[in-house]
Enzyme design. Structure first.
Site, PDB file in Angstrom:
ATOM      1  CD  GLU A   1      -3.195   0.582   0.289  1.00 19.55           C
ATOM      2  OE1 GLU A   1      -2.663   1.645  -0.098  1.00 19.55           O
ATOM      3  OE2 GLU A   1      -4.396   0.325   0.104  1.00 19.55           O
TER       4      GLU A   1
ATOM      5  CG  ASN B   1      -6.692   1.692   5.550  1.00 24.03           C
ATOM      6  OD1 ASN B   1      -5.893   0.758   5.669  1.00 24.03           O
ATOM      7  ND2 ASN B   1      -7.402   1.879   4.456  1.00 24.03           N
TER       8      ASN B   1
ATOM      9  CG  ASN C   1      -8.632   2.543   0.958  1.00 22.99           C
ATOM     10  OD1 ASN C   1      -7.428   2.693   0.819  1.00 22.99           O
ATOM     11  ND2 ASN C   1      -9.169   1.345   1.099  1.00 22.99           N
TER      12      ASN C   1
ATOM     13  CG  ASP D   1      -7.524  -0.271  -1.871  1.00 23.87           C
ATOM     14  OD1 ASP D   1      -7.103   0.599  -1.096  1.00 23.87           O
ATOM     15  OD2 ASP D   1      -7.354  -1.484  -1.649  1.00 23.87           O
TER      16      ASP D   1
END
Length: 291
Positions: A18, A102, A148, A198
């Site tokens: 990520e 996140n 996200n 995402d």
């Protein structure tokens, strides 16, 4: 619709690769593997990938202007110095044990935006937060399930935001001076219920590039939300993307191997790898944390 193919540049086998961030000063790609808590630096010229383990899951990492990194860790914000020492600077949602931090990015003023997620992926009990350069924390968006992707328009008047479980990309009017967002509306939708939006990035033309998790695709949308181009990958779990390279014309794409069966991993042996596509478009330099 135009299509491009991405090439594998690092067979990383990340659990959840990520947060790609191009560091122009070192000509390297900063990226993370969330679940094992790894912060990576990848040098495209040499192929070398170095790693520091944070000791806990890490949702996002961005360079600080004065050295080190600012991190989104499960329970809030932290700093990591150049020796790997971690210092907590702000707790977030300590009273919600099923949430964790996140994805996150910095805006043009050096403020770090990062959100939380309900780890059960069920309830809108998470939020998007803004860490100021004075290290104060403000909740900016509520009623989130899985915070996200983030991005800003080239003229800095719009902020794009993804709550993945809503399967869409929203946009806010944005004031870069005070970091306030308002007038939320949806600009693009992911039609297939098996896929989710995402991570994302924005190019110099104001088009948005959205990683469609589960699809093996990165889609480029125009500012009105019409799909324009697709980048295809040989793996399904596409997580985030960022422009990099000397001319910011290389789209780097992270992927994940989480929760894949042995059969799926045999079919997708490069799942969790870092990919790159030469798109014919250029991105904007990302911003560092000024706190």
């Amino acid at each position: 619709m135009r299509t491009l193919e991405a090439e594998l540049v690092l067979d990383a086998h990340a659990v959840v690769g990520e947060g790609p961030h191009w560091d122009a000063d070192s000509s390297r790609l900063l990226w993370i593997d969330i679940t094992p808590g790894e912060v990576h630096w990848f040098d495209p010229e040499t192929g070398e990938d170095s790693m520091t383990n944070v000791g806990t899951m890490v949702g996002a990492a961005v360079p600080c202007e004065n050295g080190g990194l600012v991190l989104a860790v499960p329970d809030g914000f932290a700093l990591m110095d150049d020796d790997g020492k971690i210092t907590s600077i702000a707790d977030v949602e300590a009273d919600v044990p099923d949430n964790r931090m996140n994805d996150g990015k910095c805006d043009s003023q050096g403020r770090f935006w990062a959100g939380t997620m309900d780890m059960n992926l069920a309830e809108p009990v998470a939020a998007l937060y803004r860490l100021g350069v004075d290290r104060s924390v403000e909740k900016m968006v509520s009623d989130v399930i899985l915070s996200n992707g983030l991005g800003w328009s080239p003229d800095d008047t719009l902020m794009y935001y993804i709550d993945s479980m809503k399967r869409c990309v929203d946009v806010f009017d944005y004031d870069s001076a005070d970091g306030i967002v308002h007038n939320r509306r949806t600009v693009a939708r992911i039609a297939d219920d098996e896929w989710i939006a995402d991570g994302m990035t924005v190019d110099t033309e104001g088009y948005i590039w959205v990683c469609v998790y589960g699809s093996g695709l990165v889609r480029r949308y125009d500012p009105e939300g019409a799909p324009d181009l697709e980048v295809r990958l040989p793996v399904s779990n596409v997580t985030s993307c960022a422009f990099g390279g000397p001319d910011l014309g290389d789209l780097y794409i992270t992927t994940a191997a989480q929760m894949m069966s042995e059969e799926e991993l045999r079919e997708q042996p490069n799942a969790g790898g870092i990919f790159r596509a030469r798109t014919g478009h250029t991105g904007m330099l990302p911003h560092n944390f000024r706190g």
